[in-house]
Scaffold this motif. Structure first.
Motif, PDB file in Angstrom:
ATOM      1  N   GLY A 115     -19.913   2.164  20.897  1.00 13.83           N
ATOM      2  CA  GLY A 115     -20.977   2.815  20.148  1.00 13.83           C
ATOM      3  C   GLY A 115     -20.823   4.326  20.163  1.00 13.83           C
ATOM      4  N   GLY A 116     -21.452   4.929  19.161  1.00 10.87           N
ATOM      5  CA  GLY A 116     -21.457   6.389  19.093  1.00 10.87           C
ATOM      6  C   GLY A 116     -22.076   6.982  20.350  1.00 10.87           C
ATOM      7  N   LYS A 117     -22.977   6.236  20.942  1.00  9.22           N
ATOM      8  CA  LYS A 117     -23.648   6.710  22.153  1.00  9.22           C
ATOM      9  C   LYS A 117     -22.618   6.984  23.248  1.00  9.22           C
ATOM     10  N   LEU A 120     -20.540  10.061  22.490  1.00  8.21           N
ATOM     11  CA  LEU A 120     -21.254  11.309  22.780  1.00  8.21           C
ATOM     12  C   LEU A 120     -21.222  11.647  24.267  1.00  8.21           C
ATOM     13  N   TRP A 141     -31.834  14.084  18.660  1.00  8.08           N
ATOM     14  CA  TRP A 141     -31.932  12.664  19.010  1.00  8.08           C
ATOM     15  C   TRP A 141     -32.203  12.559  20.516  1.00  8.08           C
ATOM     16  N   TYR A 144     -29.576  12.981  23.373  1.00 12.30           N
ATOM     17  CA  TYR A 144     -28.777  14.201  23.574  1.00 12.30           C
ATOM     18  C   TYR A 144     -29.227  14.945  24.829  1.00 12.30           C
ATOM     19  N   SER A 187     -26.845  16.523  14.904  1.00 12.27           N
ATOM     20  CA  SER A 187     -26.562  15.441  13.965  1.00 12.27           C
ATOM     21  C   SER A 187     -26.977  15.867  12.570  1.00 12.27           C
ATOM     22  N   ASN A 191     -31.143  12.603  13.041  1.00 10.40           N
ATOM     23  CA  ASN A 191     -32.155  11.745  13.665  1.00 10.40           C
ATOM     24  C   ASN A 191     -32.878  12.665  14.636  1.00 10.40           C
ATOM     25  N   ASP A 220     -22.348  14.960  15.199  1.00  7.11           N
ATOM     26  CA  ASP A 220     -22.679  13.538  15.148  1.00  7.11           C
ATOM     27  C   ASP A 220     -22.978  13.166  13.698  1.00  7.11           C
ATOM     28  N   ILE A 222     -23.154  10.007  12.349  1.00  6.08           N
ATOM     29  CA  ILE A 222     -23.346   8.560  12.271  1.00  6.08           C
ATOM     30  C   ILE A 222     -24.152   8.138  11.036  1.00  6.08           C
ATOM     31  N   TYR A 223     -24.934   9.086  10.464  1.00  8.49           N
ATOM     32  CA  TYR A 223     -25.702   8.771   9.240  1.00  8.49           C
ATOM     33  C   TYR A 223     -25.007   9.292   7.985  1.00  8.49           C
ATOM     34  N   SER A 252     -22.607   1.401  13.548  1.00  6.45           N
ATOM     35  CA  SER A 252     -23.972   0.878  13.659  1.00  6.45           C
ATOM     36  C   SER A 252     -24.817   1.058  12.409  1.00  6.45           C
ATOM     37  N   LYS A 253     -24.820   2.266  11.886  1.00  5.26           N
ATOM     38  CA  LYS A 253     -25.761   2.554  10.799  1.00  5.26           C
ATOM     39  C   LYS A 253     -25.156   2.198   9.445  1.00  5.26           C
ATOM     40  N   THR A 258     -25.305  -2.619  14.649  1.00  2.00           N
ATOM     41  CA  THR A 258     -25.810  -1.962  15.872  1.00  2.00           C
ATOM     42  C   THR A 258     -25.407  -2.681  17.156  1.00  2.00           C
ATOM     43  N   ARG A 261     -21.482  -2.636  18.791  1.00  3.99           N
ATOM     44  CA  ARG A 261     -21.127  -1.548  19.682  1.00  3.99           C
ATOM     45  C   ARG A 261     -19.758  -0.939  19.442  1.00  3.99           C
ATOM     46  N   TYR A 339     -35.400   8.102   8.583  1.00  2.00           N
ATOM     47  CA  TYR A 339     -36.597   8.497   9.333  1.00  2.00           C
ATOM     48  C   TYR A 339     -37.392   9.525   8.535  1.00  2.00           C
TER      49      TYR A 339
END
Ligand code: PMP
Ligand code: GLU
Length: 410
Positions: A115-117, A120, A141, A144, A187, A191, A220, A222-223, A252-253, A258, A261, A339
């Motif tokens: 995952g991007g998590k 990071l 986010w 972070y 990001s 987010n 980041d 990811i979106y 994920s996005k 999601t 991973r 969001y």
């Protein structure tokens, strides 16, 4: 020797609870998961809660990606992969970065993670020494801020607000940079605000960064695909900062994957080498089946996932329009992500049906209790005035949720 000492401890001399490390004690729980768990618990008790908490596409994984995963199982992909990921996947990522972002990376400048998590935290752990500063524009986010702490760094927060569409200026950036600055983490699309930096806005920031080549930009993206206004711009596209930028992205996005991973980073080889070393001791290569499926997903034309983006776009317009009728909500029109981040500070210091509202978290809690709509308060995003509404939910739920919110504040 160590074993003897452990035995001694566990014989009752020390309460095991007291042995939790200072790092974990200093860490906060992820607020996105806290609020979504609260919503889930209430639902389990029979309460009709609408959860607009987690940023998670509500689509199924595209069929062709599922097929690729099934094929990988049948073909016997079972073993550990290379720590930074299958070479075929890193080649597919390199092609994607060229195709979509005009970025040239060799496969050995790419590391695939859980995952991007993980990408990071890998980046931060590979870079940050105790006391180094990491600049984080707010709203950020949730993870972070905690990740910087985990890596031993100090967060330096730049504030923004709804009036300036939650974007920082080059002047703010320059003021935040000190001799201790190690990295800048942001990001775009963002987010939680949904704001996306245009090429011109990024160019302004690049003018500052190029004066500080030791400051690493962690971007980041990811979106990336969920941008309703313009084609996404990667800051690494600016040649002046290419060598000081790490680009983070993931499945994920964009592909609604999601739980699969898979995330990745691309950057200077000295950083990806360090991350390879780190990940080799911590988690090894990411899940092999999800990696094989990601190759097929990334090789597909982005038009394959356009239906999801069109649907998010429609929902953004829907919720944004409905929020215009809710008293006391100030909302920007976000360019991307899924969001909305309305400023609800109008209610601070006021009482709503007997409940005193002091900050955005109180307001989110009030909405959960009174309207049975779960959102996430802005405090853990570094913004005390706003709440985050994820509109990655069915349209009828969104309409009902905003109706309930309106009633709760009327
Ligand atoms: N970055 C941002 C801005 C996010 O919102 C998320 C949340 N999903 C992530 C990274 C991490 O996503 P994942 O680990 O699922 O790739
Ligand atoms: N990124 C998503 C969110 O912000 C998922 C939850 C998380 O990873 O924190 O809601």
């Amino acid at each position: 020797m160590i074993v003897v000492r452990n035995v001694y401890y566990f014989c009752g001399k020390i309460n095991t609870m007291q042995q939790v490390s200072d790092i974990v004690n200093r860490l906060s729980y992820s607020k996105t998961f806290v609020m979504s768990n609260k919503a889930r618990d209430l639902k389990a008790q029979g309460v009709d809660v609408i959860s607009l908490t987690l940023g998670e596409p509500d689509f199924d994984v595209p069929e062709f990606v599922k097929e690729a995963a099934k094929k990988a199982i049948d073909e016997g992909y079972n073993s550990y992969t290379a720590v930074p990921g299958y070479i075929e996947l890193r080649e597919a990522i390199a092609k994607k970065l060229k195709r979509d972002n005009n970025l040239t990376y060799a496969p050995n400048q790419i590391v695939v993670s859980n995952g991007g998590k993980q990408s990071l935290i890998n980046a931060l752990m590979a870079l940050v020494n105790e006391g180094d500063e990491v600049i984080v524009p707010a709203p950020y986010w949730v993870s972070y801020f905690e990740m910087v702490k985990l890596a031993g760094g100090t967060n330096v927060v730049i504030e923004t607000n709804v009036e300036n569409n939650f974007k920082i200026t080059p002047e703010q950036l320059e003021q935040a940079i000190t001799p201790k600055t190690k990295a800048f983490l942001f990001s775009s699309p963002c987010n939680p605000s949904g704001s996306a930096y245009t090429r011109e806005e990024l160019a302004g920031l690049v003018e500052v960064f190029k004066k500080y080549p030791n400051v690493i930009i962690i971007s980041d993206e990811i979106y990336e695909y969920i941008n309703y206004k313009f084609k996404h711009v990667s800051i690494a596209e600016f040649s002046e900062v290419f060598d000081q930028t790490i680009t983070i992205n993931g499945m994920s996005k964009a592909f609604a994957m999601t739980g699969w991973r898979i995330g990745y980073m691309a950057g200077p080889k000295w950083i990806t080498d360090a991350v390879d070393k780190l990940q080799g001791q911590m988690t090894s290569g990411a899940n092999c089946i999800a990696q094989r499926a990601s190759i097929v997903a990334l090789e597909a034309d982005p038009s394959e996932i356009q239906y999801m983006i069109e649907s998010f776009h429609k929902r953004r317009d829907l919720v944004y329009d409905l929020l215009q009728d809710v008293p006391g909500f100030k909302t920007n029109l976000p360019e991307g992500a899924f969001y909305l981040f309305p400023d609800v500070s109008y209610y601070f210091g006021k009482e709503l049906k007997g409940t005193k509202i002091n900050d955005a978290d109180d307001f989110a809690m009030y909405l959960l209790e009174e309207a049975h709509v779960a959102t996430v308060g802005g405090v853990s995003f570094g913004d005390n005035n706003c709440i985050r509404i994820s509109y990655a939910a069915a349209e009828d739920k969104l309409i009902e949720a905003i109706k309930r919110i309106k009633e709760a504040v009327s």
